[in-house]
Enzyme design. Structure first.
Site, PDB file in Angstrom:
ATOM      1  N   THR D  95      44.076  39.242  42.428  1.00 50.88           N
ATOM      2  CA  THR D  95      43.549  38.527  41.269  1.00 50.88           C
ATOM      3  C   THR D  95      43.277  37.093  41.678  1.00 50.88           C
ATOM      4  O   THR D  95      44.197  36.312  41.904  1.00 50.88           O
ATOM      5  CB  THR D  95      44.548  38.568  40.101  1.00 50.88           C
ATOM      6  OG1 THR D  95      44.593  39.897  39.593  1.00 50.88           O
ATOM      7  CG2 THR D  95      44.106  37.633  38.975  1.00 50.88           C
ATOM      8  N   LYS D 170      38.613  40.462  35.214  1.00 47.43           N
ATOM      9  CA  LYS D 170      40.070  40.374  35.300  1.00 47.43           C
ATOM     10  C   LYS D 170      40.556  39.059  34.713  1.00 47.43           C
ATOM     11  O   LYS D 170      41.516  39.009  33.945  1.00 47.43           O
ATOM     12  CB  LYS D 170      40.529  40.488  36.761  1.00 47.43           C
ATOM     13  CG  LYS D 170      42.038  40.387  36.971  1.00 47.43           C
ATOM     14  CD  LYS D 170      42.776  41.530  36.293  1.00 47.43           C
ATOM     15  CE  LYS D 170      44.236  41.201  36.007  1.00 47.43           C
ATOM     16  NZ  LYS D 170      44.996  40.843  37.191  1.00 47.43           N
ATOM     17  N   LYS D 238      48.734  29.767  35.646  1.00 37.05           N
ATOM     18  CA  LYS D 238      47.721  29.634  36.696  1.00 37.05           C
ATOM     19  C   LYS D 238      46.420  30.325  36.273  1.00 37.05           C
ATOM     20  O   LYS D 238      45.327  29.786  36.450  1.00 37.05           O
ATOM     21  CB  LYS D 238      48.237  30.256  38.008  1.00 37.05           C
ATOM     22  CG  LYS D 238      47.353  30.014  39.210  1.00 37.05           C
ATOM     23  CD  LYS D 238      47.619  31.020  40.337  1.00 37.05           C
ATOM     24  CE  LYS D 238      47.120  32.404  39.929  1.00 37.05           C
ATOM     25  NZ  LYS D 238      47.302  33.453  40.968  1.00 37.05           N
TER      26      LYS D 238
END
Lengths: 286, 286, 286, 286
Positions: D95, D170, D238
Site C-alpha cells: 500500500t 486502495k 499515514k
C-alpha cells in the site's frame, strides 16, 4: 440623580467604582451582597433586590455573566423592569448573544423604557483603570445621554448601530480574538517543533505583520506557562459557541471558527477551563 | 567583488536593483533574460547560465519561486554549485520548505561551500523600497558577512538560528498570516450578516486588540472588492500546504491550519487562485 | 378507542394511513387541513384544532418538523395537553433535540400525563410501507402499550431508555449518516480526481468494508446527479446543528462533526438546501 | 515456473503461504531471513537478495510496508529489476501512494518489464484465509495472467484501471475507513454523553442504515477498550496524510478528511500510535 448598578463581579465592581470616583451616587445590587462592601463603604447604597434598585433610579446598568442572570434581574419575580418609572434607560454591559439582546430590547421597549447594549472589550486591568472599550447599540440620543458615564469607565465608545449591534460587534471581536489566539498558538507549536526557541518565535512574530496587539499582552503567559486567568478559556469557548449558533441562525458558514471552537472544547475537557484562554497553546503542545 | 544574483522576478529584480544602487557590481541570471534589461542598462553583467554566474563570483544570491527552480539552478546540468570556487557563500532568499532548505544546505556544505537561508517577509513595495524583513538561518559569521548587503535590501535582519531556521521562521510567519486573514474574513462575514456595515466592522476591529498590522493594508481590498494580487491566493495555499506537510513530519497536530488550508483550496477551485489571498473573504461571503 | 394524530406531512400522513389500514379509528389535525383529505375520505375524523383532538382521545401521536411546531400544538393557546383527560399518553415521533424532548416530557408529566418519544429512522418509502425504525424513550409499560401500533407503522422498535433517549438516539443516528455521507462524497471526489470512474468507485466502495447500507440507496442519485429530495440537505444541516449544540451542552468535543456541518452550511449557501442531502457530493465537486 | 515473493511480514508471509499451499514453487526474500523459515520448511527456496530472486523468476510479487522499502528492493544496488529477464511481470501488493506507484510503473516499463499494482484490502485474518480483496491497476492481459494467483490469495479481484489505479483505489478505501471510524467514534461519544450505554449504541447503530461492515468487526474493541492492533493508528494516520497530499496535488478540497486526519495526529501525540486505529474513540472520550 442616582444610578443603579447591578452585577458586581470582577468587571462590574471596578466599573461601578469608577462611576463612584467620578462623583456619581450609586444604588447597587449583587446576589452575593458582600461583593458590594467596598462600594458601600465609599457611600453607595445597597439594595436588597433588583426591584429596590429600580425604585430609586431612572438609569440602570447591568453587568452579568450569563443571559439567564440578565433575564432574572430584569424580568424575574424581583426584576427591575416592571418597577422602573416610564421612559427609564437600561444599559446592559453584559456580553451576551445578539438574539438575546434583541429580545431584551424588545421587552424593555414594550414596557415603555429605553435600552442600550454596551458590552465592553477589555478585562480586569482596563476595567480598573477606566480603559475599557464600549461597543454600543441603540438610539443615538440615548447613547449620547450616557456617553459621559461610559467615558468615565472606558477610553473609547463605538456606537455601532441600532439595538443589539453592540452585542453583535462584541461577539465578533471576541470570536476574532479566540481565533487569532489559536492561530498564533499553532504557529508557535510548528515553529518550536522545528527547533526555534519560543523566545525567538514570539519576538519575531510579535514584531511582524501579524502581530495583533493583544498577543503581545499574552507573550509572558506563553513563555512562562503561567496561565492565571485574565479571561478564562471556558468563557472564550462559550463566546465561540455563541458565534457558532449565531452563524447558523444567519445562514453563514464559518469553517475556521468551528474547528477552533472544538480546540477550546478539547482544552476544556483537558482541565484548562479555568485557565486563561491563551492556555490553548499549552493544550496544542500536548 | 562581484555579486551573483539569480532569479529576477517581481521580488528578485527589485532586490538586485537595490544592491546595484548601493554600488555593488552584479552578475545576473534569469531564465527569461529580458527581465534583466533594466539592471543591465544600469551596468549589471548578464550571464547566459547559472554556471556562468559562478565563474565570476564567490557570493551568489538566489530568489526563485519553487524548490524545483532552486534545485535546477544550484545542482542541475548548468548549476552554479559545481563551478563556484571553494568556500563560496550561497544565500537563498526563496521561500521554500524547511526540509528542502536543509537538503540544499547539506549539498552546499558537502561541496565545500557555505550556505545561508534568508527568505524575506514583505512583498512588492517593501522589496522596491528596501524595507524587507530577512529571516535568516546559518552560521553567525556568514550572516555577519552578508548583513551589510541585507541591510541594503531590507529594514530588519533576524538571525533565527542554524541552517534552515530562516526557512522555518518564514513558513511560520506565512502560515500565521494566512490563518489570521481567514479568521478576520470570518469575523467580517459574521458581523456583516448581522447588519453591521463592513466599514464599521473594519474600523472597529482594526483599531482593536486583534488588529494585526497587515490586515490594515488589506482593508481597502476588502472594502472595494479589488483583489488585484500582492500575494496570490495560490501561493498562500501552497505555503499552508508546506506547513501542513511539515507538521506531519514533525509529529504535531494543527487542526486550525488544516481547516483554513481547505478554505483556500475551495477558493482556488472557485477561480480565485490568481487573486490576492485576501479574496478568501470574497469566497466566504459566497 | 380513537387515536389522535397531529402532523400530516410527508411522513405523518403515511404513518397515519398505516394505522388506519390496520383498522384504527383516527382523529387527525394538520395546520393545512387539505393534507387530511385522503385520511378523511377513508374514515378519519378531522379536528379543527389540537384541542379538539384531545377531547376525543387518550392517546395522541405528533409528527411535526420543528420543536416550535411541537410546542405550539402541545402547549399553545389551542394546545392539546391541557384538554387531555388525566393519565393520557402523548407519543412524539418528531425529530427534535434531546433537551427539548426532556422539557416536553417534564411538562406532560407535571400535568399528569405520560410521555414517550419515538422518533423514526427512515424516510418516505419506509413510512409508506410500514418499514420505519422507531427509536423509543420512556417507561417500559408505556412503550409496551403502544408497541402494537408502532409495529403497524414500522419494522423495528428499539427501546433505548428513559424519556428523551429515543430523541438522543435519533440525533446520533442522523449525525452519523450526515457525517458518513460527507466522508463517502470526499472519497468519491478524491478517487474521481485520480481518474477512476464514479461507477467503478461506487461499485468497489459499496461492496467493501465501509459500505454503509444507506449509501447503496444513494448510489443512483450520486451517479445520475438527480438529487431530488428524500431527506433535504437543509434538514440534515439542522440535525447536525442540533448535535453540535448538544455536544456543547454535554461538554464533549466533536471536531469532525463541526467541519462536516460547515460543509452542509456551505452547500446550503450554494443553493442546495432543498436537494437531497447526498447533494453534498455535488458541492464538493465544485 | 517459479514465483518470486519479496516481503514476508504479517501480510506477505500469509499470502506466500497460500500460493505455496496451492502448489506453486516459490523463491522468497525477506530482510530478516528467519521470517521465511516456515515457507522454507515447506519447500520454498530462500534467496539472499532481491537480485537472486530475479535470477530464477519471471514473475515477482512484492509486499512491503513503505515506498522506500519497495524502491530499495526494486531499484537499489541489489534490486531485482535490472536482473529480471525482459518482459517479466512485477506485481506490487504494497500500500503506497499513487504517485509513487506511477513512478515505479514507469521505471519498470522503461526497463522492458510489465507492472501491475495490486494492493489489498483486508488484514491478518483475511490474508491467512485467502479472503483478501485485490484492487488492481495495469494492463488487462497482465491482470488476467495473474488472476488465478490472486484468486488463491483473495476472494475478489477488482481491476480498477490502468497503472496506479489499484493504488489510487486502495488509498480511497483506507481514507473512507479512517473517516468513517472517526465519524462512528464521534457518534458513540455524543450518544454516551447523553446517558445511552455503549452496548445499546453499538447495537442500534450497527444494525442501522449507517452500519459499515468493518465497524461490526471493531465493536468488541470499542466495548472492551482492548485496542490491540489489527491496523495501527499510526498507519491510518499515514494513509490519511497521503490522501491529503494527493488531494493537494489533484487540486481538490476535502475539509472533512483534514479535520479527521488531525484527530488521528492528536491521538498519536497522546500515545496511541501503536494501538488499533479504532482507538481514536478512546482519544475522543478524553
Amino acid at each position: 440623580m442616582k444610578i443603579g448598578f447591578i452585577g458586581l463581579g470582577i468587571m462590574g465592581s471596578r466599573m461601578a467604582a469608577n462611576l463612584q470616583k467620578a462623583g456619581h451616587e450609586l444604588v447597587v445590587y449583587n446576589r452575593t451582597a458582600s461583593k458590594a462592601d467596598e462600594l458601600v463603604a465609599n457611600g453607595a447604597q445597597l439594595a436588597s433586590s433588583p426591584e429596590e434598585v429600580a425604585q430609586q433610579c431612572r438609569l440602570v446598568f447591568t453587568m452579568l455573566s450569563t443571559p439567564d442572570a440578565v433575564e432574572e434581574v430584569a424580568t424575574g419575580p424581583q426584576g427591575f423592569l416592571k418597577v422602573l418609572p416610564g421612559n427609564s434607560l437600561w444599559v446592559d454591559c453584559s456580553t451576551v448573544n445578539p438574539s438575546f439582546t434583541a429580545r431584551m430590547a424588545q421587552i424593555a421597549l414594550k414596557m415603555g423604557h429605553r435600552f442600550v447594549d454596551a458590552p465592553v472589550s477589555g478585562s480586569l486591568m482596563p476595567a480598573q483603570n477606566g480603559q475599557l472599550i464600549f461597543l454600543v447599540g441603540g438610539e443615538a440620543k440615548d447613547v449620547e445621554e450616557i456617553r459621559p458615564l461610559l467615558d468615565v469607565m472606558g477610553k473609547a465608545v463605538t456606537h455601532v448601530g441600532g439595538h443589539g449591534q453592540g452585542a453583535s460587534m462584541k461577539m465578533t471581536v471576541n470570536m476574532l480574538m479566540g481565533h487569532v489566539m489559536a492561530a498564533f498558538s499553532e504557529a508557535l507549536t510548528l515553529g518550536s517543533s522545528l527547533g526555534i526557541s519560543e523566545e525567538v518565535l514570539c519576538q519575531t512574530l510579535l514584531s511582524g505583520p501579524a502581530a495583533a496587539p493583544f498577543l503581545k499582552l499574552k507573550e509572558n503567559k506563553l513563555l512562562t506557562r503561567d496561565f492565571s486567568p485574565e479571561f478564562p478559556l471556558e468563557w472564550m469557548h462559550k463566546d465561540l459557541h455563541l458565534a457558532s449558533v449565531t452563524a447558523y441562525e444567519q445562514g453563514v458558514a464559518l469553517p475556521g471558527l468551528q474547528t477552533v471552537k472544538e480546540l477550546y472544547a478539547q482544552a476544556k475537557q483537558n482541565g484548562l477551563a479555568d485557565q486563561d484562554f491563551s492556555s490553548i497553546y499549552s493544550f496544542l503542545k500536548g
